[in-house]
Write an enzyme that holds these catalytic residues in place. Structure first.
Site, mmCIF file in Angstrom:
data_model
loop_
_atom_site.group_PDB
_atom_site.id
_atom_site.type_symbol
_atom_site.label_atom_id
_atom_site.label_comp_id
_atom_site.label_asym_id
_atom_site.label_seq_id
_atom_site.Cartn_x
_atom_site.Cartn_y
_atom_site.Cartn_z
ATOM 1 N N ASP A 71 0.842 -1.202 0.000
ATOM 2 C CA ASP A 71 0.000 0.000 0.000
ATOM 3 C C ASP A 71 0.875 1.249 0.000
ATOM 4 O O ASP A 71 1.698 1.431 0.895
ATOM 5 C CB ASP A 71 -0.886 0.007 1.258
ATOM 6 N N TYR A 76 2.615 10.054 0.162
ATOM 7 C CA TYR A 76 3.638 9.469 1.052
ATOM 8 C C TYR A 76 5.057 9.711 0.532
ATOM 9 O O TYR A 76 6.022 9.534 1.275
ATOM 10 C CB TYR A 76 3.456 7.948 1.210
ATOM 11 N N LYS A 106 -2.819 5.924 -4.281
ATOM 12 C CA LYS A 106 -3.982 6.778 -3.998
ATOM 13 C C LYS A 106 -3.864 8.164 -4.629
ATOM 14 O O LYS A 106 -2.762 8.718 -4.730
ATOM 15 C CB LYS A 106 -4.154 6.940 -2.478
ATOM 16 N N HIS A 139 -7.990 9.066 -1.932
ATOM 17 C CA HIS A 139 -7.383 8.987 -0.588
ATOM 18 C C HIS A 139 -8.320 9.506 0.505
ATOM 19 O O HIS A 139 -8.435 8.925 1.588
ATOM 20 C CB HIS A 139 -6.062 9.768 -0.599
ATOM 21 N N SER A 280 5.900 -1.298 8.648
ATOM 22 C CA SER A 280 7.149 -1.392 9.388
ATOM 23 C C SER A 280 8.280 -1.295 8.391
ATOM 24 O O SER A 280 8.160 -1.727 7.251
ATOM 25 C CB SER A 280 7.236 -2.706 10.179
ATOM 26 N N ARG A 285 10.177 -7.268 12.361
ATOM 27 C CA ARG A 285 8.752 -6.924 12.567
ATOM 28 C C ARG A 285 7.923 -7.221 11.322
ATOM 29 O O ARG A 285 6.795 -7.705 11.414
ATOM 30 C CB ARG A 285 8.613 -5.442 12.914
ATOM 31 N N GLN A 288 7.379 -10.877 11.384
ATOM 32 C CA GLN A 288 6.481 -11.272 12.472
ATOM 33 C C GLN A 288 5.030 -10.926 12.129
ATOM 34 O O GLN A 288 4.111 -11.721 12.353
ATOM 35 C CB GLN A 288 6.922 -10.512 13.733
HETATM 36 N N1 LIG Z 1 -5.828 5.786 3.745
HETATM 37 C C1 LIG Z 1 -5.351 6.556 4.676
HETATM 38 O O1 LIG Z 1 -5.775 7.697 4.890
HETATM 39 C C2 LIG Z 1 -4.249 6.032 5.548
HETATM 40 C C3 LIG Z 1 -3.959 6.682 6.774
HETATM 41 C C4 LIG Z 1 -2.945 6.153 7.592
HETATM 42 C C5 LIG Z 1 -2.256 5.018 7.159
HETATM 43 N N2 LIG Z 1 -2.537 4.432 5.956
HETATM 44 C C6 LIG Z 1 -1.803 3.212 5.486
HETATM 45 O O2 LIG Z 1 -1.812 2.252 6.532
HETATM 46 C C7 LIG Z 1 -0.475 1.905 6.876
HETATM 47 C C8 LIG Z 1 -0.364 1.513 8.333
HETATM 48 O O3 LIG Z 1 -0.773 2.555 9.194
HETATM 49 P P1 LIG Z 1 0.244 3.426 10.056
HETATM 50 O O4 LIG Z 1 1.552 3.486 9.385
HETATM 51 O O5 LIG Z 1 -0.461 4.694 10.364
HETATM 52 O O6 LIG Z 1 0.350 2.681 11.474
HETATM 53 P P2 LIG Z 1 0.600 1.199 12.014
HETATM 54 O O7 LIG Z 1 0.894 0.269 10.884
HETATM 55 O O8 LIG Z 1 -0.525 0.869 12.911
HETATM 56 O O9 LIG Z 1 1.884 1.388 12.931
HETATM 57 C C9 LIG Z 1 3.162 1.604 12.392
HETATM 58 C C10 LIG Z 1 4.168 1.682 13.544
HETATM 59 O O10 LIG Z 1 4.216 0.423 14.213
HETATM 60 C C11 LIG Z 1 5.559 -0.003 14.352
HETATM 61 N N3 LIG Z 1 5.526 -1.479 14.284
HETATM 62 C C12 LIG Z 1 5.153 -2.233 13.216
HETATM 63 N N4 LIG Z 1 5.182 -3.544 13.518
HETATM 64 C C13 LIG Z 1 5.595 -3.642 14.812
HETATM 65 C C14 LIG Z 1 5.824 -4.735 15.691
HETATM 66 N N5 LIG Z 1 5.613 -6.000 15.287
HETATM 67 N N6 LIG Z 1 6.247 -4.450 16.956
HETATM 68 C C15 LIG Z 1 6.441 -3.171 17.357
HETATM 69 N N7 LIG Z 1 6.237 -2.103 16.569
HETATM 70 C C16 LIG Z 1 5.815 -2.332 15.304
HETATM 71 C C17 LIG Z 1 6.299 0.643 13.193
HETATM 72 O O11 LIG Z 1 7.666 0.815 13.501
HETATM 73 P P3 LIG Z 1 8.898 0.580 12.456
HETATM 74 O O12 LIG Z 1 8.435 0.969 11.066
HETATM 75 O O13 LIG Z 1 9.962 1.473 12.975
HETATM 76 O O14 LIG Z 1 9.263 -0.875 12.540
HETATM 77 C C18 LIG Z 1 5.580 1.977 13.105
HETATM 78 O O15 LIG Z 1 6.096 2.903 14.054
HETATM 79 C C19 LIG Z 1 0.304 3.161 6.478
HETATM 80 O O16 LIG Z 1 1.688 2.931 6.400
HETATM 81 C C20 LIG Z 1 -0.340 3.500 5.166
HETATM 82 O O17 LIG Z 1 0.126 2.650 4.140
HETATM 83 C C21 LIG Z 1 -3.541 4.903 5.159
#
Ligand SMILES: NC(=O)c1ccc[n+]([C@@H]2O[C@H](COP(=O)([O-])OP(=O)(O)OC[C@H]3O[C@@H](n4cnc5c(N)ncnc54)[C@H](OP(=O)(O)O)[C@@H]3O)[C@@H](O)[C@H]2O)c1
Ligand SMILES: *[C@@H]1O[C@H](CO)[C@@H](O)[C@H](O)[C@H]1NC(C)=O
Ligand SMILES: *[C@@H]1O[C@H](CO)[C@@H](O)[C@H](O)[C@H]1NC(C)=O
Ligand SMILES: *[C@@H]1O[C@H](CO)[C@@H](O)[C@H](O)[C@H]1NC(C)=O
Length: 329
Positions: A71, A76, A106, A139, A280, A285, A288
């Site tokens: 994604d 981004y 997006k 988006h 991540s 991670r 995992q």
């Molecule tokens: N459509 C939208 O409006 C929208 C909005 C927000 C996000 N998104 C998409 O959704 C994706 C995911 O959401 P997000 O990035 O907001 O948050 P998330 O995936 O919930 O959290 C990401 C964070 O979790 C950490 N992490 C990942 N796996 C882990 C594990 N097993 N143990 C400990 N920490 C861990 C990562 O650290 P490290 O990277 O340092 O390992 C990072 O800091 C985004 O990257 C994006 O592609 C879309």
């Protein structure tokens, strides 16, 4: 035997050529999508630069670990890195063919004018070094110039241009993100086709049962972003409700399955019928997170985890609340 397998796959909707760790399901567009993916947003403080290769490496590790959905989004600024990661994994034979991978990008808020949609997608494809994406999403329902001022292009008109982009072969399926039920209703009643996907925030604190039920009824698949919500202490706002990563009840469930609390959270989302896209850039991670397709939670455990739903949003861009199309309360 082969005939039996074929029938089984046809009945379950699982794609016969599907590869990777997660099963694939069928979208209302007739295309198939993996039920798990990698997020590539580097966050509000994100700082993708021309020399940064953290996302490129993440994409390569993810494909090695069995991810088949990536994604990204033009906003981004990681599309180029995603493209380089994909090209490397096709070149080294890990992916036999581009079709084994499902790539999502997006349309940003500043390109909602119908005539801007196809050019914006072409620019994304150029950065991704691809001839098509598997899924192109609006988006946000919000139309906003790059200088920050809102404009009034109706997302229904933007949606009709998304269908044209699909018809031109630039995207295999099209969908939306951050649309609420009323907005989906308008899109469905005022245009010839409904979205294949709505990508929204879903995590233990924000389980969105009403929205999920609506999307299921309309056969629209749901991708879940920010799947960890406020699980990590360092990311959780002061007012964020529990659970955190050290929650005793979650630890107990994790120990039972010899999994981590993060894996339990992701597994729960998969069992809700959500396609989680955890981000991540850390190799162990990444490995995992996807390793959750060898166990199931019990009904009791699901009931227990359901109680963490407080309707609490981690991503609530209140600075957009003056847009006529702001999707949240
Ligand atoms: N459509 C939208 O409006 C929208 C909005 C927000 C996000 N998104 C998409 O959704 C994706 C995911 O959401 P997000 O990035 O907001 O948050 P998330 O995936 O919930 O959290 C990401 C964070 O979790 C950490 N992490 C990942 N796996 C882990 C594990 N097993 N143990 C400990 N920490 C861990 C990562 O650290 P490290 O990277 O340092 O390992 C990072 O800091 C985004 O990257 C994006 O592609 C879309
Ligand atoms: C962003 O990247 C630039 C160039 O690599 C660096 O100088 C700057 O400190 C970074 N900023 C943040 C907030 O990390
Ligand atoms: C773009 O993709 C082609 C294969 O289609 C590959 O040969 C080329 O190296 C890629 N370019 C970059 C910059 O990754
Ligand atoms: C923002 O940009 C738009 C389009 O370029 C322009 O019409 C509008 O006047 C600008 N608004 C401000 C406050 O600069």
């Amino acid at each position: 035997m082969w005939k039996f397998l074929f029938v089984l796959c046809a009945v379950t909707g699982i794609h016969t050529e599907a590869t990777g760790k997660a099963p694939w399901i069928r979208l209302n567009s007739g295309r198939n999508i993996p039920t798990f993916g990698l997020g590539t947003w580097l966050g509000m403080q994100g700082n993708a630069t021309e020399t940064d290769d953290s996302v490129e490496n993440a994409v390569k590790w993810a494909i090695d670990a069995g991810y088949r959905l990536i994604d990204t989004a033009s906003i981004y600024k990681t599309e180029e890195q995603v493209g380089r990661g994909i090209a490397a994994k096709i070149a080294d034979g890990t992916l036999k063919d581009r079709s084994e991978l499902f790539v999502v990008t997006k349309l940003w808020n500043d390109a909602h004018e119908p005539k801007m949609v196809v050019p914006a997608l072409r620019e994304s494809l150029g950065r991704l070094n691809l001839t098509y994406v598997d899924l192109y999403l609006i988006h946000w329902p919000i139309a906003q110039h790059s200088n920050g001022s809102f404009y009034n292009t109706d997302y229904v008109d933007t949606w009709k241009a998304m269908l044209e982009a699909r018809d031109e072969g630039l995207a295999r399926s099209v969908g939306v993100s951050n649309f609420n039920i009323q907005q989906l209703d308008r899109v469905i009643s005022l245009s010839p086709e409904k979205p294949a996907v709505n990508q929204v925030e879903i995590n233990l604190n924000l389980q969105q049962p009403e929205l999920l039920e609506y999307l299921k009824r309309h056969n629209i698949a749901v991708m879940g972003y920010t799947p960890f919500g406020s699980l990590f202490h360092q990311k959780a706002a002061d007012d964020a409700p529990p659970p955190r990563i050290d929650d005793p009840a979650l630890i107990k469930i994790a120990e039972k399955y010899k999994k981590t609390v993060t894996q339990i959270a992701l597994r729960y989302l998969v069992e809700l019928g959500v396609i989680p896209i955890p981000k991540s850039v850390t190799k162990n991670r990444i490995e995992q997170n996807v390793d959750i397709f060898d166990f199931s939670l019990t009904q009791d455990e699901r009931d227990q985890i359901k109680k963490y739903d407080h309707g609490y949003r981690t991503i609530a861009p209140a600075f957009w609340k003056d847009s006529p199309y702001y999707p949240f309360k």
